[in-house]
Scaffold this motif. Structure first.
Motif, PDB file in Angstrom:
ATOM      1  N   ILE A  81       0.839  -1.208   0.000  1.00  0.00           N
ATOM      2  CA  ILE A  81       0.000   0.000   0.000  1.00  0.00           C
ATOM      3  C   ILE A  81       0.873   1.257   0.000  1.00  0.00           C
ATOM      4  N   ASP A  82       1.911   1.248   0.852  1.00  0.00           N
ATOM      5  CA  ASP A  82       2.796   2.412   0.936  1.00  0.00           C
ATOM      6  C   ASP A  82       3.443   2.717  -0.413  1.00  0.00           C
ATOM      7  N   GLU A  83       3.857   1.676  -1.139  1.00  0.00           N
ATOM      8  CA  GLU A  83       4.497   1.882  -2.446  1.00  0.00           C
ATOM      9  C   GLU A  83       3.512   2.441  -3.459  1.00  0.00           C
ATOM     10  N   LEU A  84       2.279   1.983  -3.427  1.00  0.00           N
ATOM     11  CA  LEU A  84       1.277   2.487  -4.365  1.00  0.00           C
ATOM     12  C   LEU A  84       0.922   3.939  -4.058  1.00  0.00           C
ATOM     13  N   LEU A  85       0.850   4.269  -2.775  1.00  0.00           N
ATOM     14  CA  LEU A  85       0.569   5.655  -2.398  1.00  0.00           C
ATOM     15  C   LEU A  85       1.749   6.567  -2.728  1.00  0.00           C
ATOM     16  N   ALA A  86       2.956   6.016  -2.658  1.00  0.00           N
ATOM     17  CA  ALA A  86       4.136   6.795  -3.068  1.00  0.00           C
ATOM     18  C   ALA A  86       4.115   7.041  -4.566  1.00  0.00           C
ATOM     19  N   LEU A  87       3.603   6.091  -5.328  1.00  0.00           N
ATOM     20  CA  LEU A  87       3.537   6.230  -6.783  1.00  0.00           C
ATOM     21  C   LEU A  87       2.661   7.424  -7.163  1.00  0.00           C
ATOM     22  N   THR A  88       1.505   7.552  -6.509  1.00  0.00           N
ATOM     23  CA  THR A  88       0.605   8.657  -6.839  1.00  0.00           C
ATOM     24  C   THR A  88       0.956   9.938  -6.097  1.00  0.00           C
ATOM     25  N   GLY A  89       1.879   9.838  -5.118  1.00  0.00           N
ATOM     26  CA  GLY A  89       2.328  11.035  -4.418  1.00  0.00           C
ATOM     27  C   GLY A  89       1.685  11.257  -3.068  1.00  0.00           C
ATOM     28  N   GLU A  90       0.750  10.395  -2.661  1.00  0.00           N
ATOM     29  CA  GLU A  90       0.089  10.591  -1.376  1.00  0.00           C
ATOM     30  C   GLU A  90       1.049  10.411  -0.204  1.00  0.00           C
ATOM     31  N   LYS A  91       2.078   9.593  -0.394  1.00  0.00           N
ATOM     32  CA  LYS A  91       3.059   9.388   0.677  1.00  0.00           C
ATOM     33  C   LYS A  91       4.474   9.682   0.190  1.00  0.00           C
ATOM     34  N   ALA A  92       4.601  10.474  -0.851  1.00  0.00           N
ATOM     35  CA  ALA A  92       5.932  10.804  -1.370  1.00  0.00           C
ATOM     36  C   ALA A  92       6.609  11.817  -0.453  1.00  0.00           C
ATOM     37  N   GLY A  93       7.868  11.585  -0.139  1.00  0.00           N
ATOM     38  CA  GLY A  93       8.617  12.499   0.721  1.00  0.00           C
ATOM     39  C   GLY A  93       9.033  13.756  -0.017  1.00  0.00           C
ATOM     40  N   ASP A  94       9.459  14.755   0.748  1.00  0.00           N
ATOM     41  CA  ASP A  94       9.870  16.031   0.163  1.00  0.00           C
ATOM     42  C   ASP A  94      11.010  15.866  -0.833  1.00  0.00           C
ATOM     43  N   ALA A  95      11.957  14.972  -0.512  1.00  0.00           N
ATOM     44  CA  ALA A  95      13.118  14.789  -1.393  1.00  0.00           C
ATOM     45  C   ALA A  95      12.683  14.273  -2.759  1.00  0.00           C
ATOM     46  N   VAL A  96      11.732  13.325  -2.765  1.00  0.00           N
ATOM     47  CA  VAL A  96      11.236  12.774  -4.031  1.00  0.00           C
ATOM     48  C   VAL A  96      10.511  13.846  -4.831  1.00  0.00           C
ATOM     49  N   VAL A  97       9.648  14.603  -4.158  1.00  0.00           N
ATOM     50  CA  VAL A  97       8.881  15.651  -4.830  1.00  0.00           C
ATOM     51  C   VAL A  97       9.810  16.710  -5.414  1.00  0.00           C
ATOM     52  N   ASN A  98      10.793  17.141  -4.635  1.00  0.00           N
ATOM     53  CA  ASN A  98      11.730  18.166  -5.122  1.00  0.00           C
ATOM     54  C   ASN A  98      12.528  17.671  -6.315  1.00  0.00           C
ATOM     55  N   GLU A  99      12.938  16.396  -6.286  1.00  0.00           N
ATOM     56  CA  GLU A  99      13.718  15.829  -7.385  1.00  0.00           C
ATOM     57  C   GLU A  99      12.888  15.784  -8.666  1.00  0.00           C
ATOM     58  N   ILE A 100      11.639  15.391  -8.549  1.00  0.00           N
ATOM     59  CA  ILE A 100      10.774  15.292  -9.724  1.00  0.00           C
ATOM     60  C   ILE A 100      10.598  16.661 -10.391  1.00  0.00           C
ATOM     61  N   PHE A 101      10.277  17.674  -9.591  1.00  0.00           N
ATOM     62  CA  PHE A 101       9.968  18.983 -10.171  1.00  0.00           C
ATOM     63  C   PHE A 101      11.215  19.746 -10.589  1.00  0.00           C
ATOM     64  N   SER A 102      12.368  19.353 -10.089  1.00  0.00           N
ATOM     65  CA  SER A 102      13.598  20.014 -10.502  1.00  0.00           C
ATOM     66  C   SER A 102      13.919  19.727 -11.967  1.00  0.00           C
ATOM     67  N   ARG A 103      13.308  18.688 -12.520  1.00  0.00           N
ATOM     68  CA  ARG A 103      13.550  18.320 -13.922  1.00  0.00           C
ATOM     69  C   ARG A 103      12.651  19.097 -14.884  1.00  0.00           C
ATOM     70  N   PHE A 104      11.680  19.819 -14.343  1.00  0.00           N
ATOM     71  CA  PHE A 104      10.775  20.592 -15.178  1.00  0.00           C
ATOM     72  C   PHE A 104      11.484  21.832 -15.715  1.00  0.00           C
ATOM     73  N   CYS A 105      10.892  22.401 -16.755  1.00  0.00           N
ATOM     74  CA  CYS A 105      11.399  23.677 -17.256  1.00  0.00           C
ATOM     75  C   CYS A 105      10.842  24.804 -16.405  1.00  0.00           C
ATOM     76  N   VAL A 106      11.564  25.918 -16.346  1.00  0.00           N
ATOM     77  CA  VAL A 106      11.066  27.100 -15.643  1.00  0.00           C
ATOM     78  C   VAL A 106       9.845  27.618 -16.401  1.00  0.00           C
ATOM     79  N   GLY A 107       8.828  28.023 -15.665  1.00  0.00           N
ATOM     80  CA  GLY A 107       7.616  28.533 -16.314  1.00  0.00           C
ATOM     81  C   GLY A 107       6.499  27.522 -16.370  1.00  0.00           C
ATOM     82  N   LYS A 108       6.806  26.268 -15.979  1.00  0.00           N
ATOM     83  CA  LYS A 108       5.776  25.245 -15.961  1.00  0.00           C
ATOM     84  C   LYS A 108       5.708  24.593 -14.581  1.00  0.00           C
TER      85      LYS A 108
END
Length: 455
Positions: A428-455
């Motif tokens: 359950i924890d892994e599935l919730l991490a997949l959708t972001g319900e239990k994703a930690g700050d480090a994971v979230v920051n890493e994901i969005f750091s790959r985005f372009c500025v302005g989006k």
């Protein structure tokens, strides 16, 4: 989630164009816009309703910068869930930068890469799979890739994962209640029901995992190497697939000594393509380095386009290429089909797929595309169905499947239900991490750091 600051960035490419958009998001977005935008007529920016526009002038201090259009979106009915103002001005690089500077001087802070979408995620406007789909849609290089990203953005993967997680959550909640409140006469859940539920969810996860590589071929691209002995037409094939002269082509064997790379679309798939040095024995130290690089790339790649020269007899160097392709996903490319053949075609029987082409004449590209799509399973990809979009999602799904398999094995071995539930809860924890319900700050920051500025 409440953000204390208001951010702004250019949301269109920083290049000359007909239109440039500066996006402002945060509590003070509209009041900041009011400081730099003077609407025509009697309109007041601060009184503008959501989903309305005004034509007017952008100013910086007492200087007029440009004529523009202001769009206002009121929280929570905006992309980020916050107050948002978008200034659409003329798309000159200088003009756009001047408008952004005016907005920043009026109180906004520069947005970080992906910050608008990150705010949308943290404000509950989308989950993590949908946020990742935004970047996939921006980077899509073909119709299938764009369709797959749009399907994810519409929530197809989220719905599938949430439905699977809910089955496990319901079972775990029932078990917890049964264990914690023995006096309430809660009926014990049967091992058979648990087993059926776990196997059903595991089957869904395995379906997603099986389709990952084929889906990735149309969304992200597959690491592909063009390999062969010297002067078989590897560089000519590279140029054909790239659509221009990416590699130097001569009649001199060994012209390519380094790895030449490009990303190309072949049919419905995306190939991260590398043209390598001809693989052969050599006493030239520089050439040998190139050959070693080529052998290493073949070992590490996901797909090999193994090129053979039909105009020359099969030899030990061709045999070496076949040996390198053992246990690899590979398509044999029999080149120079326009020249009288002096090649034993039976030697290529170990390949599941052999395509006859003339890279020089551009003959056989369609057949090669079909063979590659078939080898990757991309010809059966349903872009309207849920699919895993990246390695993070695949790993979460894989871990959840592993945990569920542990739970199933525990039930079949007769372990106590509380022991089995530990594995189910981990899934359950892994599935919730997949959708972001239990994703930690480090994971979230890493994901969005790959985005372009302005989006």
């Amino acid at each position: 989630m409440k953000f204390e600051n208001t951010v702004a960035a250019v949301s269109t490419p920083v290049a000359a164009g007909g239109l440039g958009i500066i996006r402002i998001s945060g509590d003070d977005a509209i009041s900041i816009a009011a400081k730099v935008f003077i609407p025509s007529g009697n309109k007041n920016v601060k009184n503008m309703k959501g989903y309305t526009a005004a034509y007017g002038t952008v100013i910086h201090g007492d200087k007029k910068i440009d004529e523009a259009v202001l769009l206002v979106f009121r929280a929570p009915h905006s992309y980020t869930g916050e107050n948002v103002a978008e200034i659409s001005c003329h798309g000159g690089v200088y003009v756009v930068s001047r408008v952004l500077r005016a907005v920043l001087d009026a109180g906004a802070e520069p947005a970080a890469p992906g910050e608008f979408t990150k705010r949308a995620f943290l404000n509950g406007k989308m989950d993590l799979t949908e946020a990742e789909a935004v970047m996939s849609l921006i980077g899509a290089q073909g119709e299938q890739g764009a369709n797959a990203a749009l399907t994810a953005l519409e929530g197809a993967l989220s719905k599938k994962i949430n439905a699977a997680a809910q089955i496990l959550i319901t079972d775990s909640a029932y078990l917890s209640a049964w264990v914690d409140y023995p006096d309430d006469e809660i009926e014990e859940i049967s091992s058979r029901k648990l087993l059926d539920d776990y196997k059903s969810v595991l089957s869904q996860l395995n379906e997603l995992l099986i389709g990952y590589d084929a889906g990735r071929a149309v969304t992200q691209g597959i690491d592909t190497v063009i390999a062969g002995k010297p002067n078989v037409g590897k560089s000519t094939l590279m140029n054909l697939l790239s659509g221009f002269n990416r590699s130097i082509v001569t009649d001199i064997a060994g012209t390519t000594r380094d790895v030449v790379e490009d990303t190309v679309r072949l049919g419905n798939v995306v190939l991260r393509l590398a043209d390598t040095a001809g693989i052969h024995a050599t006493g030239n130290e520089v050439e040998k380095i190139g050959v070693d690089f080529a052998v290493d790339r073949v070992a590490r790649c996901e797909l090999v386009l193994a090129v053979f020269d039909l105009s020359r007899p099969f030899d030990s160097e061709d045999e070496k290429i076949i040996e390198l392709c053992k246990n690899k996903l590979a398509v044999a490319v029999a080149n120079k089909d326009d020249i009288a053949a002096d090649f034993d075609k039976e030697k290529l029987s170990s390949f599941k797929s052999v395509v006859y082409i003339s890279a020089k004449l551009g003959k056989g590209e369609k057949e090669l595309a079909e063979a590659v799509e078939s080898a990757l399973g991309a010809n059966s990809v349903d872009t309207s169905a849920a699919m895993l979009a990246n390695e993070r999602q695949r790993r979460c799904c894989e871990k959840a499947a592993e945990c569920l398999q542990e739970a199933i094995t525990g039930l079949e071995l007769g372990l106590t239900l509380d022991a089995v539930t530990v594995s189910a809860n981990a899934a359950i924890d892994e599935l919730l991490a997949l959708t972001g319900e239990k994703a930690g700050d480090a994971v979230v920051n890493e994901i969005f750091s790959r985005f372009c500025v302005g989006k």
